[in-house]
Design a protein around this motif. Structure first.
Motif: not given
Length: 450
Positions: A96-118
């Motif tokens: 549902x989140x995937x479908x909902x996101x597809x309806x939005x015109x918004x840039x997404x930045x994904x942040x991951x890593x072992x430490x320092x994400x937040x």
């Protein structure tokens, strides 16, 4: 949340309709039956200690007008609430989140890593806030429940979403990336957190790289080039920007100045030179800042806009949080712990202007077979950089002692440690308090001189 129709939801989650109510349009969602808003969607999730399917009655009483379940449930046919059944509610939430996101015109930045994400998420969001309306992940909503819930908080009034993505096993970030579809992804580093599930640091790298699984030729991956594992990432069918202090970095920090509670550094880019100040301590904050600056360059900010944005930095609590109390300094870094973040915190403490440096350390969780050696290594590091006193409690106290030596002070419980600490500390001392989240070391922070 933007308004969404019932028939769209049914299709997005591939659901079987058990009952249809009168409400056909929704703009609120929750997974907690106790926190239902009127006319909202309730996803009945299952965990180790709960089963949301058992609480649809409570959810309906509290105002839910659509319940998504994955078990056979009983309900009153007279209720005005739609009930739909899916194979798996957690999977349906992501779909549902995937479908909902597809309806939005918004840039997404994904942040991951072992430490320092937040910390990196906070810096990116602050810099971008000077030019854009920015949403960032709240608290620790970075897993397969939290990320969808963050996506549902988005609407088309936002320009950019900075979403933190955590994981403990293979496939998790893949599923998060499928839902969020980041345009830009950031990987902070590769440590040994969750190595008990992922086997090796190469395995952790592979799991973190899942954040690029839905990239295209216009996508951008931003990496910390000081990390030896991230430096093995080869060019792909998308752009890679490497940030660090070494000569091979695409974006390089120079003239680094580390102060107690902030850092200053300069960067050169396209023949321009700019000096930055970040109100966060430690050399790792320079690297986190570079990652944020790289994101901002991709989105067209000027250096002046970035500097103004950094004035809006709101750091998440319990992450290298300086507390001045009764002529002592407390560094509250209780949110989580790994060998990398332990060493980073000890380095911050080393840089303080204090009479004695007292480190209060506890267990680092989820390190599997590497646990003993990891705690020993941190104890050894604390001794090497000149930490005056090391106070420890938890199952790996002996490992800390092997690293630090006989002058360590070990305690059977937090309570005994707190009693000793309050009698031992003196004016102008600096006390670092750090352990994994499950140890709840913030209780030590709150107990000092209280």
């Amino acid at each position: 949340m933007e308004k969404i129709r019932l028939d769209e939801i049914i299709t997005a989650v591939n659901a079987k309709v058990l009952k249809k109510g009168t409400l056909k349009i929704f703009d609120k969602i929750t997974t907690d039956s106790r926190k239902i808003e009127k006319n909202s969607i309730f996803f009945a999730l299952k965990g180790e200690n709960f089963n949301g399917n058992e609480y649809i009655g409570t959810a309906i009483t509290n105002g839910a007008k659509l319940c998504v379940v994955d078990e056979d449930v009983t309900f009153d046919e007279n209720i005005d609430c739609s009930i739909i059944k899916v194979d798996n509610s957690r999977t349906a939430l992501l779909d549902f989140a995937e479908y909902y996101k597809s309806k939005l015109s918004i840039k997404v930045i994904g942040v991951t890593g072992s430490t320092g994400k937040t910390s990196t998420k906070d810096i990116i969001a602050a810099i971008l806030s000077e030019k854009f309306k920015v949403f960032k992940t709240k608290g620790n909503f970075n897993n397969e429940i939290g990320v969808p819930l963050m996506i549902f908080e988005l609407d088309n009034s936002y320009d950019v979403a900075v979403l933190e993505m955590g994981m403990s096993d293979f496939g998790e970030i893949h599923r998060l990336a499928k839902a969020a579809r980041p345009d830009i992804s950031v990987i902070t580093n590769i440590g040994i957190s969750h190595i008990e599930n992922l086997g090796t640091q190469d395995g952790i790298l592979k799991a973190k790289m899942e954040i690029t699984d839905y990239f295209n030729e216009n996508s951008v991956l931003i990496l910390n080039s000081e990390d030896k594992y991230l430096n093995t990432v080869k060019d792909r069918n998308f752009r890679i920007i490497r940030c660090g202090v070494n000569e091979s970095s695409d974006l390089k920090a120079e003239g680094i100045h580390l102060m107690e509670e902030c850092v200053e550094f300069s960067i050169r880019y396209n023949d321009d030179n700019c000096k930055f100040k970040i109100e966060a301590p430690g050399e790792h904050s320079v690297l986190n800042g570079l990652l944020g600056i790289a994101c901002s360059l991709e989105l067209g900010l000027t250096f002046e806009e970035m500097k103004k944005g950094l004035n809006n930095l709101e750091r998440t609590s319990m992450r290298l949080e300086f507390i001045r109390k009764n002529d002592i300094t407390i560094i509250n870094d209780c949110y989580n712990a790994s060998p990398q973040s332990m060493k980073a915190a000890l380095n911050v403490q080393k840089n303080t202007n204090s009479k004695r440096k007292i480190a209060v350390l506890g267990t680092m969780l989820e390190l599997g077979q590497m646990s003993f050696e990891a705690h020993k290594e941190v104890g050894k590091y604390a001794k090497e950089i000149g930490i005056d006193e090391l106070l420890v409690t938890g199952e790996y106290s002996i490992a800390y002692k092997e690293g630090f030596g006989d002058s360590i002070r070990s305690f059977e419980s937090k309570e005994k440690l707190i009693k000793f600490l309050n009698e031992f500390i003196d004016s102008e001392d600096c006390i670092l308090i750090k352990a994994s989240r499950g140890m709840k070391f913030e209780g030590i922070v709150h107990s000092i001189n209280n």
